[in-house]
Scaffold this active site. Sequence first.
Site, PDB file in Angstrom:
ATOM      1  N   ASP A  13       0.813  -1.215   0.000  1.00 12.62           N
ATOM      2  CA  ASP A  13       0.000   0.000   0.000  1.00 12.62           C
ATOM      3  C   ASP A  13       0.846   1.264   0.000  1.00 12.62           C
ATOM      4  O   ASP A  13       2.064   1.225   0.208  1.00 12.62           O
ATOM      5  CB  ASP A  13      -0.914   0.003   1.231  1.00 12.62           C
ATOM      6  CG  ASP A  13      -2.121  -0.918   1.069  1.00 12.62           C
ATOM      7  OD1 ASP A  13      -2.425  -1.305  -0.064  1.00 12.62           O
ATOM      8  OD2 ASP A  13      -2.759  -1.229   2.104  1.00 12.62           O
ATOM      9  N   LYS A  69      -3.359   3.717  -2.748  1.00 11.74           N
ATOM     10  CA  LYS A  69      -4.067   4.902  -3.195  1.00 11.74           C
ATOM     11  C   LYS A  69      -3.217   6.122  -2.879  1.00 11.74           C
ATOM     12  O   LYS A  69      -2.698   6.262  -1.772  1.00 11.74           O
ATOM     13  CB  LYS A  69      -5.419   5.008  -2.493  1.00 11.74           C
ATOM     14  CG  LYS A  69      -6.227   6.255  -2.878  1.00 11.74           C
ATOM     15  CD  LYS A  69      -7.574   6.274  -2.178  1.00 11.74           C
ATOM     16  CE  LYS A  69      -7.425   6.543  -0.700  1.00 11.74           C
ATOM     17  NZ  LYS A  69      -8.715   6.780  -0.024  1.00 11.74           N
ATOM     18  N   MET A 122      -7.625   8.962   9.932  1.00 13.71           N
ATOM     19  CA  MET A 122      -8.322   9.372   8.706  1.00 13.71           C
ATOM     20  C   MET A 122      -9.398  10.419   8.987  1.00 13.71           C
ATOM     21  O   MET A 122     -10.500  10.372   8.444  1.00 13.71           O
ATOM     22  CB  MET A 122      -8.927   8.151   7.999  1.00 13.71           C
ATOM     23  CG  MET A 122      -7.887   7.108   7.601  1.00 13.71           C
ATOM     24  SD  MET A 122      -8.592   5.554   7.012  1.00 13.71           S
ATOM     25  CE  MET A 122      -9.163   4.839   8.557  1.00 13.71           C
TER      26      MET A 122
END
Length: 265
Positions: A48, A69, A182
């Site tokens: 990742d 991402k 997040m």
Amino acid sequence: MEYSNEGHNNLSHSGGRLTVVGAGPGDVELITLKAIKTLADADVVLYDALVSVELLDYAPTAEHIFVGKRKGCYAYQQEQINELIVSRAKANAHVVRLKGGDPFVFGRGAEEMEYAASHGVQVAMVPGISSCLSVPASQNIPVTKRGATESFWVITGTTKAHKLSSDVALAAKSNATVVILMGMSKLAQIAELFKAEGKSETPVAIVQNGTRTDEKVAIGTIASIEGEVEKQELANPAIIIIGEVVKHRASILSIAQNQELQLSK
């Protein structure tokens, strides 16, 4: 030093399989010995965006595939990652899914294991050092401290529906340390919830790129933290820590400075 896997992941058996591995919070030294051994055994490593690429050196003979991402751009959608895991494992490969922090803390590790297992792939998991604990610790902020807090919450700031988790409002009512992952895009909403509970002066720390060389920190209160974030130009990936334990950081710094002054006299 000898490493033993007896009774655990059965890394030595032949055949395709998936091992989900926690890479730790970012500092390349904060990876476990078991994770290093697992990487050395990998045929394919799917990694990742939050994984330090230097860790791929532990899998020198494996194929490395970036599936993360960056800035809203997906290299692979989650469904494609699931299918890639299964297809490679079915081709008799040991697939290592390398994920930042601990894969079971908002990391989709459990989802990927379930998908692989449902398609007949043997699965295993190697825990990682979670950023929710290690990033505050790297800034001398304990998530619990005797006399200050008896518990802590770890909450995702953004749910699957891209909304602020309702658990943040519950956490704001408690005396616990609140660690939000997040959550930077929801910082204003988070602050309002704590203000509504009369906690405008509650200490807050926000750490961007925690444990990495480009780490940035903002310290303030619920009332001031948005201004501090703007001043420091903080953005994702960052961790929000709310609670009296944040004061421990300043206390440690003060003690260290006083000791330096004493030594210089």
